[in-house]
Design an enzyme around this catalytic site. Sequence first.
Site, PDB file in Angstrom:
ATOM      1  N   SER A 190       8.114   4.012   0.087  1.00 15.39           N
ATOM      2  CA  SER A 190       7.013   3.341  -0.598  1.00 15.39           C
ATOM      3  C   SER A 190       6.877   3.841  -2.028  1.00 15.39           C
ATOM      4  CB  SER A 190       5.709   3.576   0.173  1.00 15.39           C
ATOM      5  OG  SER A 190       4.635   2.878  -0.417  1.00 15.39           O
TER       6      SER A 190
ATOM      7  N   ALA B 205       0.853  -1.188   0.000  1.00 18.42           N
ATOM      8  CA  ALA B 205       0.000   0.000   0.000  1.00 18.42           C
ATOM      9  C   ALA B 205       0.888   1.236   0.000  1.00 18.42           C
ATOM     10  CB  ALA B 205      -0.922   0.016   1.209  1.00 18.42           C
ATOM     11  N   GLU B 206       0.448   2.273  -0.725  1.00 17.06           N
ATOM     12  CA  GLU B 206       1.268   3.474  -0.874  1.00 17.06           C
ATOM     13  C   GLU B 206       1.625   4.121   0.451  1.00 17.06           C
ATOM     14  OE1 GLU B 206      -2.086   4.434  -3.739  1.00 17.06           O
ATOM     15  OE2 GLU B 206      -1.599   2.594  -2.662  1.00 17.06           O
ATOM     16  N   ASN B 207       0.764   3.956   1.458  1.00 17.71           N
ATOM     17  CA  ASN B 207       1.024   4.623   2.734  1.00 17.71           C
ATOM     18  C   ASN B 207       2.140   3.956   3.535  1.00 17.71           C
ATOM     19  OD1 ASN B 207      -0.869   2.494   2.948  1.00 17.71           O
ATOM     20  ND2 ASN B 207      -1.541   3.211   4.941  1.00 17.71           N
ATOM     21  N   GLY B 208       2.711   2.855   3.032  1.00 14.85           N
ATOM     22  CA  GLY B 208       3.907   2.337   3.653  1.00 14.85           C
ATOM     23  C   GLY B 208       3.808   0.980   4.311  1.00 14.85           C
TER      24      GLY B 208
END
Length: 217
Positions: A87, A45-48
Amino acid sequence: MDAKELIARRVALEIRPGTLVNLGIGLPSLVANYVPADAGVYFQAENGIIGLGARPPEGMEHADLTDAGGGYVSAVPGAATIDSAMSFGLIRGGHLDVTVLGGLQVDEAGHLANWKVPGKMVPGMGGAMDLVTGAARVVVAMQHAAKGVSKIVPECTLPLTSARRVDLVITELAVIEPTEDGLVLREHAPGVSVDDIRAATAATLIVADDLAEMRFA
C-alpha cells in the site's frame, strides 16, 4: 448544505473517472458520497484496501474491513486487499492520482500542516507525509477557520507535513490554488464576497482575473 457537505461536494468535482484516490479520515472521507458509483474511481486506504465503498448498514460491519481511521467501510466489486508495505509502495511510488487530506494550516507557500494538534497527544503523522509527497495531486479539504482563527496563514506555525506545495485548497468559503506567486483565489462560495474571504483569511490572497462562483456539478 452545511460547511462539510459543501466542501465535500466541491472536492468531488476534482475526482476524475478511472483514477486511484486516497481519502483522508474525517471530512475528506465524505467526498466518496458525491462521486458517482459508475465513475470507475477506486478509493485506496493506507491500511491496505483498494476499492473502498460506503459505510455498511448497521449490523453489516466487518471487523477486518475498515479505513485507515478505523471506520467501517464496504468494498466495491473488484476491490483488493494488500499488505501495508505494498500500500505504501503505491503511495511512495507515485501511483496515486489524487489524495484528499484535511488540514490544520496551509500557508502562502502552499505548505500543509495537518498532523500535530497543539496541546493534544498524537501518535504520529500516519501516512500523511507519504501521501503529500507521493501523490500526483494533493487536494486539501478543510474548514476555513477554527474557533474564529484562520487556517490559511502567512507561514505555518505547526510542524509541516511535507515541504511540497499542495495543488488545491477547498474550504466552505473558497477554492484557492497555491502557486509560485502565492495563493490564488479561484472560486468563491455562493453568497460569499471577496471581502468576506479576505476578512476570514490571515494570508494574502491574489484574486484571479477569471474568479468564478464555486460550482458543485
